[in-house]
Structure formats: structure tokens, C-alpha cells
Design a protein around this motif. Structure first.
Motif, PDB file in Angstrom:
ATOM      1  N   ALA A  35       1.623  13.523  -7.125  1.00  0.00           N
ATOM      2  CA  ALA A  35       3.039  13.873  -7.338  1.00  0.00           C
ATOM      3  C   ALA A  35       3.828  13.646  -6.064  1.00  0.00           C
ATOM      4  O   ALA A  35       3.380  13.990  -4.964  1.00  0.00           O
ATOM      5  N   GLY A  36       5.005  13.073  -6.220  1.00  0.00           N
ATOM      6  CA  GLY A  36       5.917  12.913  -5.098  1.00  0.00           C
ATOM      7  C   GLY A  36       5.388  12.038  -3.988  1.00  0.00           C
ATOM      8  O   GLY A  36       5.525  12.360  -2.811  1.00  0.00           O
ATOM      9  N   VAL A  37       4.781  10.910  -4.339  1.00  0.00           N
ATOM     10  CA  VAL A  37       4.222  10.008  -3.332  1.00  0.00           C
ATOM     11  C   VAL A  37       5.201   8.875  -3.056  1.00  0.00           C
ATOM     12  O   VAL A  37       5.776   8.294  -3.978  1.00  0.00           O
ATOM     13  N   HIS A  38       5.415   8.581  -1.771  1.00  0.00           N
ATOM     14  CA  HIS A  38       6.274   7.480  -1.364  1.00  0.00           C
ATOM     15  C   HIS A  38       5.678   6.183  -1.919  1.00  0.00           C
ATOM     16  O   HIS A  38       4.480   5.939  -1.725  1.00  0.00           O
ATOM     17  N   PRO A  39       6.436   5.352  -2.608  1.00  0.00           N
ATOM     18  CA  PRO A  39       5.864   4.148  -3.233  1.00  0.00           C
ATOM     19  C   PRO A  39       4.994   3.302  -2.309  1.00  0.00           C
ATOM     20  O   PRO A  39       3.897   2.910  -2.713  1.00  0.00           O
ATOM     21  N   PRO A  40       5.409   2.994  -1.069  1.00  0.00           N
ATOM     22  CA  PRO A  40       4.489   2.219  -0.220  1.00  0.00           C
ATOM     23  C   PRO A  40       3.169   2.940   0.017  1.00  0.00           C
ATOM     24  O   PRO A  40       2.112   2.306   0.078  1.00  0.00           O
ATOM     25  N   ALA A  41       3.220   4.272   0.140  1.00  0.00           N
ATOM     26  CA  ALA A  41       1.985   5.030   0.339  1.00  0.00           C
ATOM     27  C   ALA A  41       1.155   5.027  -0.931  1.00  0.00           C
ATOM     28  O   ALA A  41      -0.082   4.947  -0.891  1.00  0.00           O
ATOM     29  N   ALA A  42       1.819   5.114  -2.102  1.00  0.00           N
ATOM     30  CA  ALA A  42       1.095   5.099  -3.366  1.00  0.00           C
ATOM     31  C   ALA A  42       0.364   3.771  -3.550  1.00  0.00           C
ATOM     32  O   ALA A  42      -0.755   3.717  -4.075  1.00  0.00           O
ATOM     33  N   LYS A  43       0.998   2.680  -3.091  1.00  0.00           N
ATOM     34  CA  LYS A  43       0.378   1.352  -3.195  1.00  0.00           C
ATOM     35  C   LYS A  43      -0.564   1.066  -2.027  1.00  0.00           C
ATOM     36  O   LYS A  43      -1.177   0.009  -1.973  1.00  0.00           O
ATOM     37  N   LYS A  44      -0.629   2.011  -1.089  1.00  0.00           N
ATOM     38  CA  LYS A  44      -1.479   1.899   0.099  1.00  0.00           C
ATOM     39  C   LYS A  44      -1.139   0.664   0.934  1.00  0.00           C
ATOM     40  O   LYS A  44      -2.013   0.058   1.563  1.00  0.00           O
ATOM     41  N   THR A  45       0.150   0.315   0.929  1.00  0.00           N
ATOM     42  CA  THR A  45       0.599  -0.802   1.774  1.00  0.00           C
ATOM     43  C   THR A  45       1.047  -0.242   3.123  1.00  0.00           C
ATOM     44  O   THR A  45       2.221  -0.269   3.480  1.00  0.00           O
ATOM     45  N   CYS A  46       0.077   0.301   3.862  1.00  0.00           N
ATOM     46  CA  CYS A  46       0.369   0.981   5.126  1.00  0.00           C
ATOM     47  C   CYS A  46       1.066   0.060   6.126  1.00  0.00           C
ATOM     48  O   CYS A  46       1.952   0.480   6.872  1.00  0.00           O
ATOM     49  N   LEU A  47       0.652  -1.216   6.137  1.00  0.00           N
ATOM     50  CA  LEU A  47       1.194  -2.143   7.134  1.00  0.00           C
ATOM     51  C   LEU A  47       2.623  -2.558   6.832  1.00  0.00           C
ATOM     52  O   LEU A  47       3.223  -3.311   7.601  1.00  0.00           O
ATOM     53  N   ARG A  48       3.164  -2.078   5.726  1.00  0.00           N
ATOM     54  CA  ARG A  48       4.575  -2.336   5.458  1.00  0.00           C
ATOM     55  C   ARG A  48       5.452  -1.587   6.469  1.00  0.00           C
ATOM     56  O   ARG A  48       6.545  -2.034   6.801  1.00  0.00           O
ATOM     57  N   CYS A  49       4.933  -0.455   6.933  1.00  0.00           N
ATOM     58  CA  CYS A  49       5.700   0.357   7.887  1.00  0.00           C
ATOM     59  C   CYS A  49       5.039   0.432   9.258  1.00  0.00           C
ATOM     60  O   CYS A  49       5.722   0.634  10.263  1.00  0.00           O
ATOM     61  N   HIS A  50       3.701   0.277   9.311  1.00  0.00           N
ATOM     62  CA  HIS A  50       2.968   0.516  10.554  1.00  0.00           C
ATOM     63  C   HIS A  50       2.375  -0.771  11.119  1.00  0.00           C
ATOM     64  O   HIS A  50       2.001  -1.686  10.379  1.00  0.00           O
TER      65      HIS A  50
END
Length: 925
Positions: free
Chosen positions: A374-389
Motif C-alpha cells: 500500500a502507498g508505494v512510490h511507482p518507481p519503488a514498486a517497479k524496483k527501478t532504483c537507478l531511476r533516482c539513485h
């Protein structure tokens, strides 16, 4: 002249001759050296340090000689440590041999950096060479933190356990890597004799391997300090697995070429060339590019060095990334294989997973939150960590690829355009999005870090205090901050989501109708609701910023200061008794027409107007024609004094008016002395007051005045009144006299000289007349004495009395005039003992209040217990006693006393009930 006096006289002459001779024939005198104070040392102040240094075995020579100035400069009054030079130059001035002795050897980084005091105490120590006390924890382990952790391993090298680092290592340098004092094998042989080594390795093929090829120098999980990361054949002494043998000793030649030799055991690594993305050294069979064939280093897996160092040999950007301000801990610690496959992978950059699954293997706290779903940031839900980091290093906190604002607005691009021309929320303006939002997951809407009320309160503590006030704003009390405020920006400093008026009237629809109607209150019309109301909470009802009139006075400072006669609602700050705070179609925001407002309080006057003939302005409701609405220096809050008030309507020079007032100076008379300004009975005329002074009613002015219409009287003050009212004069000779009679106005304090509406020519009816001096609060309560309905003179004399408080009779005789039947009253009403609370005579007033009370029967307190313990100690409990109640009988009257109307018996004369006079009353002689 005495002999002593002669000597005194001759002395100055002799001195003068000596000085003259010296000036004539002697060289110039040497300058006299000024006397100086005794020299002080550092220890005069630093006595504690001197004592501590003296206890040590080894003392720095300058310290032992108290020659502190060898190293320190004088600090004067600055109280700051001042060294003459920085390190290591300060130390090298004396220890030049250190540089010469250790030239060309492996240097200790601290020694190279000149951090001498990292290992040495500059003053004194119990250790040789002034080593820092406290063992390695205070010296070596301050830098070698990873080495310190090895003390917790199962098998620890004895010198290492004892903290004897200098048993193997040099302090400033070494002849071998690791600052070893000698070659590794030589260092080991200093404790482990060759004969012992041979016997212990009899069953092991050592070859030419050094000790450290198989043994760990500090600690190991294996017995005998065998390296846990040693190549298995080496640990087992099976050199023949890889090397050709000669005379029982291994040769450098291998039994097979690499990588075939390695793949004999590591068959899982076969076919690396066929992987979509193989690691080039592994694909080309260059195993020894990364691995040591005998033992590994801190990198594990037989790595030649720490993983990051090995990888950095080929990947030139590693060193640059390690120098960045923020470095990924796994990358910094050399754990490259935590994220990358070391030999080959199906994915680009040899990463272990296609997405951030490998990231979550370390960041378990985030993994648990994302698993909640519940309430997961879409990039985090998709596990695209390198989109931000960034994966390895960067210049932003948390390895972010860019500033927070820049990253967030790549998806949330519309925020800036929505907030054009508006004030921005400080965290949003500074790009600190995560001050309010969680970047990965939250149970709150919009990924907020907490409930809006809690989140906002972290910065806005004043709002927390305001919503705890007695009257909180409902949205604030519920924590619904976003009902009124914009989260990212809004109007003005308060970041309002809309105009004040629009916000407030969204809930207060009734106010909306008012402020959009005719003649609204200017602040309300301008939407400045917070000019009067607190937005979050207030001590005052309606969220007002201040109580009553204090709030209005901020804009209307003159109201209530027009004179000493102030309208009671104004004095009490009850502006809203007359005015509407938001809008009114009447002047001055009045709630009703002026006359309706006035008569809602002045009900007696309303009755007189309804039943009689009103004064023309009164009948037309023009109260404000004569009265000031808020205050005035004149009695009755009239706008002008005397006839000046009447003159605008009544021509004082008109012949008919002058004829009716012969001889009177109409310009200076007080018209209301005879005329009622408001109304008269229907059978009367000229508004003459109904109760007339007898001479005035007969038109016999000369009985009091020197001439008809003249203001001068035939006598002054009360002397004039006593010509007719002699009995009153006699009452003033009694012990207690009404203070009003002794005032400057004397009789006219309470009475009017010509006409009045109240009996006895009283200026006002009782008890209102009395309330002019006596605070009416004392006469207010749930229960009031019925005698008040008949007037104060039911119990009190108006002019003078023989008893306290101008009472007509003493208590309880006075009370018995009305309360004659005391048959059901079992408590005594009189006693020879004084009232234990006051020391006064015990009587009715010991239990009852005379005017008003909140308790039935005008009692001082509740009769069940509170009243009794005012006199009776509740801790005293006597034996039970049966007593037959007897009716209370009044004391027998003295002979000759007048009869009481209710019994026919003589009434007792009033007796003084106290030797203490009432306040303001004359003392008895």
C-alpha cells in the motif's frame, strides 16, 4: 630652633649642592632599571597538570624542566593553546634523527602526515617513548577500526590479544609491508623457533611459501590461525594438486595451464565465453588477473586485494568515484560482488538482477515496507532504483542522481506552473521534497511521512499550541491542515489554498450572505477574516484574537474614552451586545434600530413610554439625539450638560418659555431637575416629574430660594432642608450616619430639590439608587432576600442608625419582624459565645447572607456539612446525646419597649452587636 629642625633645614641645601656638582663634573647618570614583578611560570596556573605529569614514569624533557616555551608560545589572556610551530616541524626540531633513521623504509601514514600526537603524549606517559596510554584503543585502533573487530574472532594471535602491536610492527616505519620490523618469516621466527616449526609442519608440504600464505597474522576462525580464505589445496598441504613435484618439493611449473587447471575443480565456471555478457578476464581464462593461487586478502575468494582495488586496475573510473562526497557503502568497502556477478552475467554491467531486487537484499527496511503493497512510490514498486539513485557514488545525499527537486519534477512537472505567482512552501522552494514525503512508501496519502497534523507540527509548533487552546478551529483540531493550506504553495505567507473570505465562507455560509450584502464590516468585506479571528485556536470564543472590546479597540481606540460616564456594555467589552461584527443595514453595524436596542435593556423606560406620553425624540426612537452611545463626561451619558442639551429644539429666548420660568436663567438651568426627559403619565403635561417637592408644587419658590427663579437659596446645603425636616436632623446625631449625607452634595446625593419619579424625591427608585455607590454584585445570586423587592429601607435607615450597617434594629430582632415563626428552627439564633469565625456576636448572619446567596435559605454554604464545619471542628466527635428540640423564643423585651405588631409583645430595643464599627461609620466614644 632645635637641633633636629636645623638638620631638616640643611638637608635640602646639601642635596642641591651634590646635584649641582654632579651635573658639572660627572658623566651622565645611567638609567635606573625599573623594578619588575617576580617571573611566573606556567605551573603557577596549571598546578593540576604539574601534579599529574610528576606521577608519570616518562616525562618529556621540556616538561620536566618546566620549559614550556620550547613548544608553546605565551597565550596571555586569550586562554588558547598556541604552538610555536605545527606538527611535525615542532617535533623534528629536536628529533631530527627520526627522519634520518627511517629514510627509505615503509612509512607509517600517521608519521608521514606528521600526526605525532596521534600516538605520543606530548607531556608525559607511563609508556616508553611517551606512547599514549590506554593500549591500542587509544592509539592504533583509532585508525585501524577493521583490525580492532578481529579481536572478536574465535582464534586470536597472542601478541594481538595483549595489544602488543609493537611486537611485530614498527612505530614509524618498517622494512616490509605492514610496517613489519623484519621480513614476515623472520618476525614469526622471533617467537616460533625453527625446530618447532619443522616439527609442526612435518606432515605439511611447505615448499618456499611464507608463513602468511597459510596463517592469518591477527586472528582467524580456524585453529592455528590458518587462513579461512586459503586455497583448499594450500590449507591441506596438497601442493601436487597444482604443481609438479621434485624430490618431494613443489616446483613453479603447473601440472596444467590456467584456466584448465582451475576448471578441474571449479567446473561451474565452464562456458563463461557463452554468457551474453562475460567478464573479459574470466572469458579469456585469465583467472590469476584477479585471484591469488595460494591465499586471498581482505577481499575474500582468493582475491589479490580488496575487490574495489582489483576492479580499479581495469576500471579507471573507480578511483574517481571513490573520491566523490557520497559513496555507496558496498562500493566503498570493496564489496563489488554484492551487486555484480564477477565472472559473467545475463545482464548489462554484470549486475545480479534486472531490477532493484539486489538493492533490497541490503536495504531490508525498505523491502519490508514495499512488501506491504500500500502507498508505494511507482518507481519503488517497479524496483527501478537507478531511476533516482546512482549505483556507486555521487555528490547528492542518498546517492541521488540530481537534486531532489529536479528528480521529482521529471514526473511531477505540473507543480511549478500551478504555483506561478504564489508563495512557495519553504521545503518545496528549497527542493527538500523528502521533508514531507517518503520517497519509497507510506501509509498516508501522497506518500506523506505522517499524518498532516503531525507532519506540519514538526515545524509549526505554534500551531500545535494554538489548537490546544480552549477554542480550537475544528479543521486545526482534527489535523486537517490541507483544508485551508496548500501543501506546496499558496496565497501569502500562510500558503492559503484560496482567498481568506473564500476559504472561511466555504464552511460559514451564513457569513457569506452577510459580507456580500450592503454595508458589511470593512475587514469582512475585504476578506481579512484573520484581522479579528485566530485561524487555528484561541482562548476566546468565536476564535477572536482578544476579548470583547480589546479587539475592537485595535481599530477603534477612542471608544469608551469619551468621558468618565461609560455605557456598561462598552465598559464590559460587550460590543456585540449592540453591533453585528460582520454586516448590518443600519448605521454603525447596529443589530437593531437604536431605540429598540436601548429599550431591550431599559425595560422600565419602555414600559413608561408604552403606558404614557413620551418626549418627542423618545417617541420617535431618537435616543442618540440626546445621548452619546459609548460614553460621555456628563451624567446620563448626555451629549451636553443642562439646558444646552435642550436648546437645539427648545428656543430658550422664546417669550412663552421665559414666561413659564420667571426669573430663571434658562441658559444655565438643569431642565431635567423638574422635567422627565423621556415620558410622562397620560394625564400630565409638560413632562413635569410626578413626585413634587411641596413648595415647588405650590409655586412657593421663596420658601427655599431668595427670589422666584433665583438660583440662590435662603440657607446652604442640609441647613436648608432641616428647616422643614427636623426629624432627619435628629437622626444624623445617631452613632452611625449614612455616608452619602456627609458627602459634599449632602441631601442632594440621593434626593432632587424640585421633582422626581421616585417617592421621597429620590433620584432613582430603590435599590437602583443604592447601587450607585454599593456594588450590585454583592446583591446577585440564585436566591435573593425578598426584602430587596420592597427597597433597601425595609431593613436599613436612610440617614442614621444606632447599629451597624444602618440597620433599623439589631439582628436577630430585625429578622424576627418578618420571620416570626421560629418553631421549626432548631439551631440557636443567638448565643453568649461569639461567632468562632469572626469573633462577633453570634446571630442570624452567622449562617445566613443578608442580601443574596447561591444556596437556598440565603445560607453561607450547603447545610449538610459545609455550613456546619465553618464553626464546628469535623475532627471532634463526642458521645451521642438525645436532645428534644425546643422552639426558639426571642429574648424578653425591656420594660417600656414598643409592642411588636406580630405578637403584641414589646419589641426589644436594638443593641449594638459588635464593639467594632462598620467601615465608614463614626467610632463610638
Amino acid at each position: 630652633m632645635t637641633r633636629r629642625a636645623g638638620r631638616r633645614a640643611a638637608l635640602p641645601v646639601a642635596l642641591a649642592l651634590v646635584v649641582a656638582a654632579a651635573l658639572a663634573g660627572s658623566p651622565a647618570p645611567r638609567p635606573v632599571r625599573a623594578r619588575t614583578a617576580p617571573a611566573r611560570t606556567c605551573y603557577d596556573c596549571h598546578t593540576k597538570s604539574k601534579t599529574e605529569f610528576a606521577k608519570k614514569k616518562f616525562i618529556h624533557p621540556p616538561v620536566a624542566k618546566a620549559d614550556c616555551m620550547v613548544c608553546h608560545g605565551s597565550h596571555g589572556f586569550s586562554q588558547k593553546l598556541v604552538l610555536k610551530k605545527g606538527y611535525p616541524d615542532l617535533c623534528v626540531d629536536c628529533h631530527k634523527d627520526v627522519l634520518q633513521t627511517h629514510a627509505g623504509r615503509e612509512k607509517h601514514p600517521a608519521f608521514t602526515a606528521g600526526a605525532c600526537v596521534a600516538c605520543h603524549d606530548p607531556h608525559a606517559s607511563d609508556l616508553p617513548h611517551l606512547g599514549r596510554e590506554g593500549g591500542p584503543d587509544e592509539s592504533c585502533y583509532r585508525c585501524h577500526t577493521d583490525t580492532r573487530k578481529q579481536l572478536d574472532v574465535a582464534h586470536v594471535h597472542d601478541p594481538f590479544k595483549r595489544g602488543a602491536c609493537d611486537a611485530c610492527h614498527g612505530g614509524h616505519d618498517g622494512v616490509a609491508p605492514g610496517l613489519l620490523k623484519a621480513a614476515a618469516n623472520e618476525v614469526c621466527a622471533s617467537c616460533h623457533k625453527p625446530a618447532d616449526l619443522e616439527s609442526k609442519h612435518a606432515k605439511v608440504m611447505r615448499g618456499d611459501l611464507p608463513c602468511l600464505a597459510c596463517h592469518a597474522p591477527h586472528a582467524s576462525t580456524e585453529a592455528n590461525l590458518l587462513r579461512a580464505d586459503a586455497h583448499a589445496p594450500v590449507a591441506q598441504g596438497d601442493c601436487a594438486s597444482c604443481h609438479t613435484m621434485e624430490a618431494g618439493k613443489p616446483k613453479a611449473a603447473l601440472v596444467k595451464a590456467v584456466p584448465e587447471l582451475c576448471l578441474d575443480c571449479h567446473d561451474d565456471q565452464k562456458g563463461l565465453k557463452n554468457k551474453p555478457r562475460p567478464h573479459p578476464p574470466a572469458a579469456e581464462g585469465e583467472c590469476l588477473t584477479c585471484h591469488d593461487p595460494h591465499r586471498g586478502s581482505a577481499g575474500g575468494k582468493l582475491m589479490k586485494d580488496r575487490q574495489v582495488a582489483v576492479c580499479g586496475d581495469c576500471h579507471d573510473n573507480v578511483a574517481k568515484q571513490l573520491a566523490q562526497p557520497v559513496v555507496h557503502p558496498a562500493f566503498r568497502d570493496g564489496r563489488c560482488s554484492a551487486c555484480h556477478e564477477p565472472h559473467g552475467s545475463e545482464r548489462e554491467h554484470l549486475v545480479k538482477t534486472d531490477d532493484g531486487t539486489m538493492c533490497l537484499s541490503c536495504h531490508g527496511d525498505i523491502a519490508k515496507r514495499l512488501a506491504a503493497g500500500a502507498g508505494v512510490h511507482p518507481p519503488a514498486a517497479k524496483k527501478t532504483c537507478l531511476r533516482c539513485h546512482n549505483p556507486h557514488a555521487g555528490d547528492q545525499p542518498h546517492l541521488l542522481r540530481d537534486e531532489e527537486r529536479a528528480i521529482c519534477t521529471t514526473c511531477h512537472a505540473g507543480l511549478d506552473s500551478k504555483l506561478a505567482g504564489r508563495e512557495r512552501h519553504a521545503p518545496f522552494r528549497s527542493g527538500n521534497c523528502t521533508a514531507c514525503h517518503d520517497p519509497h512508501q507510506s501509509g498516508e496519502a501522497k506518500l506523506l511521512r505522517g499524518a498532516a497534523s503531525t507532519l506540519c507540527a514538526n515545524c509549526h509548533a505554534e500551531v500545535t499550541a494554538a489548537r490546544s487552546a480552549p477554542h480550537p478551529h475544528p479543521p486545526a483540531a482534527k489535523g486537517e491542515c490541507l483544508t485551508c493550506h496548500g501543501p506546496h504553495g499558496g496565497q501569502g505567507r500562510a500558503l492559503l489554498a484560496a482567498d481568506q473570505a473564500q476559504l472561511c465562507t466555504g464552511c460559514h455560509a451564513d457569513i457569506q450572505k452577510k459580507i456580500t450584502g450592503p454595508a458589511p464590516h470593512p475587514p469582512a468585506a475585504q476578506g481579512l477574516c484573520t484581522s479579528c479571528h485566530e485561524p487555528h485556536g484561541s482562548k476566546q470564543a468565536k476564535l477572536l484574537k482578544a476579548a470583547g472590546g480589546a479587539l475592537c479597540a485595535t481599530c477603534h481606540p477612542g471608544i469608551g474614552h469619551e468621558g468618565d460616564k461609560v455605557h456598561p456594555p462598552v465598559a464590559q467589552g460587550e460590543c456585540l451586545a449592540c453591533h453585528d461584527p460582520h454586516q448590518s443595514t443600519r448605521p454603525a453595524l447596529l443589530k437593531q434600530k437604536p431605540a429598540e436596542l436601548c429599550l431591550s435593556c431599559h425595560t422600565d423606560l419602555a414600559k413608561r413610554i408604552a403606558e404614557g406620553t413620551p418626549h418627542a425624540p423618545t417617541g420617535r426612537g431618537l435616543c442618540l439625539a440626546c445621548h452619546a452611545p459609548h460614553g460621555s463626561p456628563n451624567a446620563g451619558m448626555v451629549k451636553r450638560q443642562g439646558s444646552a442639551l435642550c436648546a437645539p429644539c427648545h428656543d430658550l429666548t422664546k417669550a412663552a418659555l421665559v414666561a413659564k420660568h420667571p426669573g430663571m436663567p434658562l441658559a444655565s438651568v438643569n431642565c431635567v431637575s423638574c422635567h422627565d426627559p423621556h415620558a410622562q403619565a397620560k394625564d400630565r403635561h409638560s413632562l413635569i416629574r410626578p413626585v413634587l417637592h411641596l413648595p415647588f408644587g405650590r409655586g412657593d419658590c421663596q420658601q427655599c430660594h431668595t427670589a422666584r427663579g433665583a438660583p440662590q437659596t435662603i440657607a446652604k446645603g442640609s441647613a436648608l432642608c432641616f428647616k422643614c425636616h427636623a426629624p432627619v436632623q435628629a437622626m444624623l446625631k445617631r452613632p452611625v450616619v449614612h455616608g452619602a449625607v456627609r458627602s459634599e452634595a449632602e441631601c442632594l446625593t440621593c434626593h432632587t430639590p424640585h421633582a422626581a419619579n421616585a417617592p421621597q424625591l429620590l433620584r432613582r427608585a430603590q435599590p437602583e439608587l443604592c447601587f450607585g455607590c454599593h456594588d450590585r454584585k454583592a446583591f446577585a445570586g440564585a436566591v435573593t432576600h425578598k426584602a430587596l423587592e420592597k427597597g433597601c429601607t425595609t431593613c436599613h435607615e436612610a440617614h442614621g442608625s444606632d447599629g451597624r450597617w444602618l440597620l433599623k434594629k439589631a439582628v436577630p430582632v430585625l429578622c424576627l419582624d418578618c420571620h416570626g415563626d421560629m418553631s421549626k428552627h432548631f439551631h440557636p439564633t443567638s448565643s453568649r459565645k461569639p461567632d468562632p469565625r469572626t469573633g462577633q456576636v453570634f446571630n442570624c448572619l452567622s449562617c445566613h447572607r443578608p442580601h443574596a446567596s447561591d444556596v437556598e435559605g440565603l445560607l453561607l454554604a450547603e447545610p449538610k456539612r459545609e455550613l456546619c464545619i465553618l464553626c464546628h471542628d469535623p475532627s471532634l466527635v463526642g458521645p451521642p446525646r438525645v436532645r428534644h428540640p425546643q422552639p426558639i423564643q426571642p429574648p424578653p423585651p425591656p420594660r417600656g419597649a414598643p409592642a411588636r405588631p406580630d405578637t403584641g409583645k414589646a419589641a426589644a430595643p436594638a443593641k449594638p452587636d459588635s464593639t467594632k464599627a462598620a467601615p465608614g461609620a463614626p467610632r463610638k466614644p
